[in-house]
Design an enzyme around this catalytic site. Structure first.
Site, short mmCIF file in Angstrom:
data_model
loop_
_atom_site.label_atom_id
_atom_site.label_comp_id
_atom_site.label_asym_id
_atom_site.label_seq_id
_atom_site.Cartn_x
_atom_site.Cartn_y
_atom_site.Cartn_z
N LYS A 558 -1.17 -29.10 22.67
CA LYS A 558 -1.86 -27.91 23.15
C LYS A 558 -3.30 -28.31 23.42
CE LYS A 558 -0.62 -25.96 19.16
NZ LYS A 558 -0.08 -24.62 19.36
N ARG A 559 -4.09 -27.41 24.04
CA ARG A 559 -5.50 -27.70 24.20
C ARG A 559 -6.12 -28.02 22.85
NH1 ARG A 559 -7.79 -27.04 29.49
NH2 ARG A 559 -9.78 -27.29 28.42
N LYS A 564 -7.32 -24.19 16.65
CA LYS A 564 -5.93 -24.63 16.62
C LYS A 564 -5.68 -25.67 15.52
CE LYS A 564 -5.36 -23.81 21.62
NZ LYS A 564 -4.23 -22.87 21.82
N THR A 666 2.68 -19.96 23.22
CA THR A 666 3.95 -19.94 23.92
C THR A 666 4.68 -21.27 23.70
OG1 THR A 666 2.66 -20.50 25.89
CG2 THR A 666 3.44 -18.24 25.71
N LYS A 670 8.81 -22.44 23.00
CA LYS A 670 9.53 -23.53 23.67
C LYS A 670 10.14 -24.48 22.64
CE LYS A 670 6.11 -23.03 27.30
NZ LYS A 670 4.78 -23.46 27.76
#
Ligand code: Z16
Length: 831
Positions: A558-559, A564, A666, A670
């Site tokens: 992810k970024r 995060k 998201t 997945k």
């Protein structure tokens, strides 16, 4: 179109291998002026795509025709980002022509995979927000909604990331160098977009005060269309991307030579508007060029929508009946004053009528609560660039503040908080406030996130307009994120329960029963192993590094952002290293930790995280004591295409943001769909994933939103946590003292300072002990493969809710008022 022509076309666009071969050869010769003997791979790829396009064009035209004839309500999804990735696989899956094209390539001497890999990602987005827009287009077409994407055709998408000596380097993403066969330029669809000038009052024939926007400069927006096919339903919708071009009316004859050269050179200045995607994720940078991009998108799109509308309807007061416009974040929220301006200044409506139409037509999605992300455009910049819009915004605000007074009485603090214009040293327009006041629905992107915006950043607005706020939990398209990226798993599932899941993802619940079917479970776990080996082969080939495919593949992609908490997984990796060094004979469950992600070029801390991850990786991977036990690897240039390879190979999905900070996520969906086990906090959509898969099938740890609040209120001290956990302290000391970077021992002080003296805003230390415990649970579970794969299968079987088909149905019903279009018999029913 007459039947005879379409029959003729169908001969040319046959659906069998032989006619596909003929078309590829024909395109090589007649579109590209080459032939099968001399063409290179890029040319062959182009001919393949042109042959796919031939097979989309009839449906594309017929779909638009049908919408026109039936006066179908149109949904316009306006977004500064569309992260659509590669399109070839997707088009072939949706057309059901994978095998035929594979065979055609083979017969002509090419390997399909090799041709597919020629395609550059269309990487016109930063991350989740742009990818969500892409999944939504897929779902709108698949559900048969008249849904259209509108965005910008950037010459340069998100930068290409290289790693030099462990540091991120940015390189331009020149994805259009050789053009893209997917985009059709439409010279007939071009609009002027005006800037600057001034707002001039005048009195019209009826004696009303009106305004004209005069003395403007302009650029043109030229339409480039990319087809968006639905899944095997004959629907092809459209993604319209605007390219900036200079005014065509340069009268060059009157120039002398020097002026002529300068005039031609200035063309470039106009075209700069669509040059490059801003690479920022959740940080507002008030650059004028970005504001120009936003207005460029809004203005051209509204002109296009209204032109189309007027061809079919005659009363603009019915606009909300036939048109819904969704603003993806605040970036397109200038649509509020621009639609007002068009209705009043150009169409002659009064304020009240224009306002009613505007609010009923528009809606806005919020994607984050982080205050630094919220757009606030300086009034001075707007006054210069869009003077008429600023004037309208002031009027909207004036009327709105009167309503606030009516509603809440004289509450000056509340008025100050709710004002669209924030006063102060640098007065600015709060684009989120404008979006709430000027639209009929505002939605969050997961249940927790929507609750949070109601309680925190938009609390005053929620109290005033409770009916405007609604949740629309994000989703992902199962076509790309299972059928295409994990063909072995998709085929296994289809052979067991049929293929209705492709468009009705909740049908995967039928797999629940298979947990006790030994033969099935063997196949399911074999596929995971096969996917891990495929990834290992890719990494070996591209990096010369050998992944241990017997290890847990533990992936965080992810970024890169402090919230995060990639740092927490990096600390865990270092702590495992220390443990293995101290206990060389102790049994360990082998792990391979994989990171990928881009940092915003201006985000120094995030870039330092990348360097730290690479330094820790070097230490681990070069220590023979780690062999067979621990690996850590950072893959460069994370992209949609890379995600398609990584996600099917994951055992563990890292979703470890500080509670309350990840709006939805998201990637989490997945991974779960592809049978990875989530280790995560109760944040964003993780909360709903837990509800769906069951508490036993997800590993949740750490502070909750309430816990975070409580801890901060009661006075958090990161030093206490540092001193209380030996393994944690050891790693932080190592990072601080240069253990991972001996040649530059103070390199990571910005990181350790933020954790200790800076008091660790993102609560990495507070959550670390619980995280380390949760990782032990991962080890224990993985040591019992039967148990592990049961949990994995429950994830695959139970995340049907997170199909973007469900998300789009919810938007259609609660926001867009087009539920009547859902399931009109066009949908794929399974075979
Ligand atoms: C973005 O990708 C997101 C939010 C934002 O303000 C800006 C960008 Cl570029 C993401 C959220 O971080 C993520 O939680 C969410 O799933 C995604 O938007 C789609 O809603």
């Amino acid at each position: 179109m007459s039947t005879t022509t379409s029959k003729k076309l169908n001969v040319k666009t046959g659906m069998d291998t032989e006619s596909i071969k003929a078309d590829i050869l024909s395109h090589l010769r007649y579109s590209l002026a080459t032939d099968i003997e001399t063409a290179n791979k890029k040319e062959f790829y182009k001919s393949v795509v042109l042959s796919v396009m031939d097979r989309l064009h009839d449906s594309w035209l017929n779909t638009q025709k049908e919408y026109r004839e039936k006066k179908t309500k149109k949904i316009y999804y306006i977004s500064m980002e569309f992260l659509i990735g590669r399109l070839l696989d997707n088009a072939l899956v949706n057309l059901n022509l994978e095998q035929e094209f594979r065979d055609a390539c083979k017969d002509l001497g090419y390997d399909y995979e090799e041709i597919r890999d020629i395609e550059n990602d269309a990487a016109l987005g930063n991350g989740g927000l742009g990818r969500l827009a892409a999944c939504f287009l897929d779902s709108m077409a698949t559900l048969g909604l008249a849904g259209f994407g509108y965005g910008i055709k950037y010459d340069y998408g998100i930068f290409k990331q290289k790693i030099h000596d462990g540091y991120q380097i940015e390189r331009p993403d020149d994805w259009l160098r050789f053009g893209t066969p997917w985009a059709t330029t439409r010279p007939s669809v071009m609009y002027p977009v005006r800037f600057y000038g001034r707002s001039v009052p005048y009195t019209d024939e009826d004696g009303h005060l009106r305004f004209k926007w005069e003395n403007t400069q302009h650029v043109y927006a030229l339409a480039n269309d990319i087809p968006m096919p639905g899944f095997r339903n004959g629907v092809v919708n459209n993604l319209r991307l605007w390219k900036a071009t200079s005014p065509k009316s340069l009268d060059l004859t009157s120039f002398n030579q020097g002026e002529y050269i300068n005039a031609v050179r200035d063309i470039e200045l106009h075209e700069n508007i669509s040059r490059v995607l801003y690479p920022n994720d959740k940080i507002f940078v008030g650059q004028e060029l970005r504001l120009k991009q936003e207005y460029f998108l809004v203005s051209s799109t509204l002109q296009d929508i209204l032109r189309e509308y007027k061809q079919q309807h005659d009363d603009l007061r019915d606009l909300p009946k036939y048109v819904a416009i969704q603003c993806n974040d605040t970036h397109p929220n200038l649509a509020v004053p621009d639609l007002m301006r068009i209705l009043m200044d150009e169409e002659g409506f009064d304020w009240e009528t224009s306002w009613d139409i505007t609010v009923k037509t528009l809606s806005y999605t919020n994607h984050t609560v982080l205050p630094e992300a919220l757009e606030k455009w300086p009034v001075s910049m707007l006054r210069n660039l869009l003077p008429r819009h600023l004037q309208i915004i002031y009027e909207i605000n004036k009327r709105f503040i009167n309503k606030v007074h009516e509603h809440f009485g004289d509450d000056v603090n509340r008025v100050r908080r709710m004002s669209i214009i924030s006063e102060g040293e640098q007065p600015s327009v709060q684009m989120a406030n404008l979006g709430i006041v000027g639209t009929h629905k505002v939605n969050g992107v997961a249940a927790l996130h929507t609750d949070l915006i109601k309680k925190t950043i938009f609390r005053d607005f929620f109290e005033m307009y409770p009916e405007r706020f609604t949740n629309k939990t994000n989703g992902i398209t199962p076509r790309r994120w299972l059928k295409q990226c994990n063909k072995p798993l998709a085929d296994l599932i289809t052979s067991e329960i049929g293929d209705s899941w492709i468009t009705h993802l909740s049908d995967l619940r039928k797999l629940d029963d298979k947990v006790n079917d030994k033969k099935f479970m063997k196949k399911y776990s074999d596929i995971k192993q096969q996917n891990k080996e495929r990834l290992a082969a890719y990494v070996k080939e591209n990096y010369g590094f050998e992944l241990n495919t017997k290890a847990i593949f533990d992936i965080q992609i992810k970024r890169i952002h402090e919230y995060k908490r990639q740092l927490m997984l990096a600390i865990y990796a270092a702590a495992q290293y220390n443990y293995i060094k101290a206990n060389p004979d102790a049994p360990v469950v082998p792990r391979t930790i994989i990171f990928a992600g881009k940092a915003a070029p201006g985000y120094a801390m995030a870039k330092m995280f990348i360097k730290l991850i690479n330094s820790i990786s070097d230490k681990i991977n070069n220590d023979p004591d780690m062999e067979g036990k621990l690996q850590c690897f950072f893959l460069d240039n994370y992209s949609v295409t890379l995600a398609e390879q990584l996600i099917p190979a994951a055992d563990v999905s890292e979703q470890i943001s500080t509670a309350g900070m990840e709006a939805s996520g998201t990637g989490n969906m997945k991974f779960a769909l592809n049978g990875a086990v989530t280790i995560g906090t109760l944040d964003g959509a993780n909360v709903e994933i837990k509800e769906e898969v069951g508490d036993e099938n997800i590993i949740i740890f750490g502070l909750t939103v309430e816990g975070v609040e409580e801890l901060r209120r009661s006075g958090y001290s990161s030093w206490e946590y540092y001193n209380a956990d030996k393994a944690l302290k050891q790693v932080i000391d190592q990072i601080r003292d240069g253990f991972f970077e001996p040649d530059h021992p103070s390199l990571f002080h910005t990181i350790t300072n933020s954790l200790l003296d800076g008091n660790d805003y993102f609560l990495v230390l507070a959550d670390y002990p619980a995280y380390a415990e949760a990782q032990k649970e991962v080890d224990a579970l993985y040591s019992k493969p039967d148990e592990w794969f049961k949990v994995a299968l429950y994830n695959t079987a139970r995340v049907g809710k997170f199909s973007s088909d469900r998300t789009i149905s919810d938007y259609a019903t609660d926001i867009w008022g087009c539920e009547d279009q859902l399931n009109k018999g066009r949908e794929y029913q399974g075979s």
